[in-house]
Design a protein around this motif. Structure first.
Motif, mmCIF file in Angstrom:
data_model
loop_
_atom_site.group_PDB
_atom_site.id
_atom_site.type_symbol
_atom_site.label_atom_id
_atom_site.label_comp_id
_atom_site.label_asym_id
_atom_site.label_seq_id
_atom_site.Cartn_x
_atom_site.Cartn_y
_atom_site.Cartn_z
ATOM 1 N N GLN A 26 -0.801 8.321 -9.392
ATOM 2 C CA GLN A 26 -1.397 6.982 -9.312
ATOM 3 C C GLN A 26 -2.374 6.864 -8.148
ATOM 4 O OE1 GLN A 26 2.206 4.608 -9.163
ATOM 5 N NE2 GLN A 26 1.928 4.210 -7.014
ATOM 6 N N LYS A 27 -2.065 7.480 -7.025
ATOM 7 C CA LYS A 27 -2.956 7.399 -5.862
ATOM 8 C C LYS A 27 -4.290 8.064 -6.163
ATOM 9 C CE LYS A 27 -1.517 6.466 -1.322
ATOM 10 N NZ LYS A 27 -0.834 6.775 -0.145
ATOM 11 N N VAL A 30 -6.197 5.808 -8.771
ATOM 12 C CA VAL A 30 -6.659 4.531 -8.202
ATOM 13 C C VAL A 30 -7.760 4.788 -7.177
ATOM 14 C CG1 VAL A 30 -5.984 2.516 -6.822
ATOM 15 C CG2 VAL A 30 -4.474 3.340 -8.605
ATOM 16 N N ASN A 31 -7.597 5.821 -6.356
ATOM 17 C CA ASN A 31 -8.583 6.132 -5.325
ATOM 18 C C ASN A 31 -9.928 6.505 -5.947
ATOM 19 O OD1 ASN A 31 -9.150 6.259 -2.591
ATOM 20 N ND2 ASN A 31 -8.846 8.476 -2.530
ATOM 21 N N TYR A 34 -11.424 3.391 -7.341
ATOM 22 C CA TYR A 34 -11.860 2.528 -6.242
ATOM 23 C C TYR A 34 -13.176 3.039 -5.647
ATOM 24 C CZ TYR A 34 -11.932 -0.027 -1.870
ATOM 25 O OH TYR A 34 -12.323 -0.823 -0.828
ATOM 26 N N GLU A 44 -7.362 -0.820 -9.939
ATOM 27 C CA GLU A 44 -5.982 -0.705 -10.453
ATOM 28 C C GLU A 44 -5.931 -0.956 -11.958
ATOM 29 O OE1 GLU A 44 -2.794 -2.553 -8.439
ATOM 30 O OE2 GLU A 44 -3.332 -1.678 -6.513
ATOM 31 N N ALA A 47 -7.237 2.098 -13.565
ATOM 32 C CA ALA A 47 -6.233 3.165 -13.423
ATOM 33 C C ALA A 47 -5.119 3.007 -14.459
ATOM 34 C CB ALA A 47 -5.661 3.149 -12.012
ATOM 35 N N TYR A 150 -14.503 10.725 -1.361
ATOM 36 C CA TYR A 150 -13.237 9.992 -1.473
ATOM 37 C C TYR A 150 -12.075 10.913 -1.815
ATOM 38 C CZ TYR A 150 -15.296 5.383 -1.030
ATOM 39 O OH TYR A 150 -15.925 4.281 -0.538
ATOM 40 N N LYS B 54 -10.980 5.131 2.250
ATOM 41 C CA LYS B 54 -10.153 5.974 1.361
ATOM 42 C C LYS B 54 -8.735 5.443 1.230
ATOM 43 C CE LYS B 54 -12.272 10.258 2.556
ATOM 44 N NZ LYS B 54 -12.091 11.404 3.415
ATOM 45 N N PRO B 56 -6.846 3.286 -0.822
ATOM 46 C CA PRO B 56 -6.415 1.886 -0.792
ATOM 47 C C PRO B 56 -4.944 1.800 -1.169
ATOM 48 C CG PRO B 56 -7.675 2.323 -2.785
ATOM 49 C CD PRO B 56 -7.685 3.580 -1.977
ATOM 50 N N ILE B 58 -1.706 0.860 -2.956
ATOM 51 C CA ILE B 58 -1.467 0.447 -4.342
ATOM 52 C C ILE B 58 -0.371 -0.611 -4.346
ATOM 53 C CG2 ILE B 58 -0.746 1.238 -6.631
ATOM 54 C CD1 ILE B 58 -1.847 4.039 -5.572
#
Lengths: 193, 144
Positions: A26-27, A30-31, A34, A44, A47, A150, B54, B56, B58
């Motif tokens: 998930q990170k 989402v990253n 983002y 989100e 994602a 990123y 970087k 964020p 969740i």
């Protein structure tokens, strides 16, 4: 649980495997989203769509490919679609003043960094300028730059996600940085940073 | 190296992507040029925003929301798929029939009104003009 096992169990409809996949990645997803859309809620939301797509199309996943590469690819494509849809939506919408948009961006930054007092007004201004410069890059350059900055992916990894040669990625990143520098320099000359 | 060249290469200098000789030349220029140093500092500060940007955080229950979205989609698809065949087939057929009736009714109505107006004209043409004075002159009437 290794990725191959997660995929195998997911193909058999195992819900625990899906939970594990979401928690593990998930990170990352989402990253990436983002980095592309620069809005937390939108990132989100995208994602979530990415994971739904993974769940539904897991049968089409090739065993020889890397799961993270597949996830990056879906996340990038979904984010680009979101940006395109937003552009169309904005075109149809009544003209929103630039000041309003900037204020909204500022407000969003404030709310996201409210617990960091050192994140002062100067940095907020810098963030708006930098995001504006990145957003104005051509799509391919933006994707390569986002994955590089990123996600800190190597040229090889970016080339796998974007399905192009390593030299093309190098050239994309070179042009992206050059364009960014040009925009930032222009801004510096105008005393806006 | 002059200011223009340095400012063009500054981002690559900050990212340490220049060759050794170029890195040295930019360094040497920055030692003597306060204007370029200012720009380099600004550029460095601006690019450092990327590091704070970087990862964020969740929001919690991410998996629950993914699951809910998935279930909603499946449910919506099932609703469409499980609609009775009769409804799926009959609904468009009924709408088509209503549409055809409407068109037919319109045509019929148009024809009826145009044929009625022709009849009215024909009726008017058939009625002979009746002149009372010709039939009974005023003198005869007064004498009677």
């Amino acid at each position: 649980m290794p990725d191959t096992e997660i995929i195998e169990q997911l193909k058999q409809g195992n819900e625990n495997a899906f939970r594990r996949l979401v928690e593990n990645y998930q990170k990352l997803v989402v990253n990436t989203c983002y980095g592309m859309v620069r809005n937390r809620e939108d990132a989100e939301d995208i994602a979530q769509d990415v994971f739904v797509e993974v769940y539904r199309n897991v049968d089409s996943f090739r065993a020889d490919a890397k799961l993270s590469t597949w996830l990056y690819r879906i996340a990038v494509n979904r984010s680009l679609n979101h940006i395109r849809d937003n552009k169309k939506h904005k075109w149809f919408q009544s003209v929103e003043s630039e000041v309003e948009a900037k204020n909204r961006q500022l407000l969003q930054l404030e709310s996201s960094k409210v617990d960091q007092p050192e994140y002062d007004l100067e940095n907020k201004q810098r963030a708006i300028i930098l995001h504006g410069a990145i957003n104005s890059l051509p799509e391919n350059q933006k994707v390569a730059f986002t994955l590089s900055k990123y996600e800190e992916l190597s040229y090889q990894e970016i080339s796998e996600v974007m399905e192009m040669s390593v030299s093309s990625v190098e050239s994309l990143l070179f042009r992206a940085k050059k364009n960014l520098q040009k925009k930032l320099h222009k801004c510096y000359k105008k005393k806006c940073m | 190296m002059n200011c223009q060249v340095v400012q063009k290469k500054l981002i690559f200098f900050l990212e340490k992507e220049l060759s050794g000789a170029e890195m040295k030349a930019v360094h040497e220029h920055l030692d003597i040029c306060p204007n370029c140093v200012l720009f380099a500092q600004e550029m460095k500060a601006t690019l450092s925003i990327l590091d704070t940007d970087k990862n964020p955080e969740i929001t919690p229950f991410f998996y629950t929301r993914v699951k809910a979205k998935l279930e909603n989609q499946v449910e919506a698809e099932n609703q469409v798929a499980h609609r009775p065949v009769l409804v799926r087939v009959l609904q468009p057929v009924a709408f088509s029939i209503i549409l055809l009736f409407g068109i037919y009714g319109g045509i019929r109505l148009g024809n009826t009104s145009s044929s009625k107006s022709v009849n009215v004209v024909a009726e008017q043409e058939l009625i002979p003009y009746w002149n009372d004075l010709d039939a009974e002159p005023i003198e005869i009437f007064l004498l009677d």
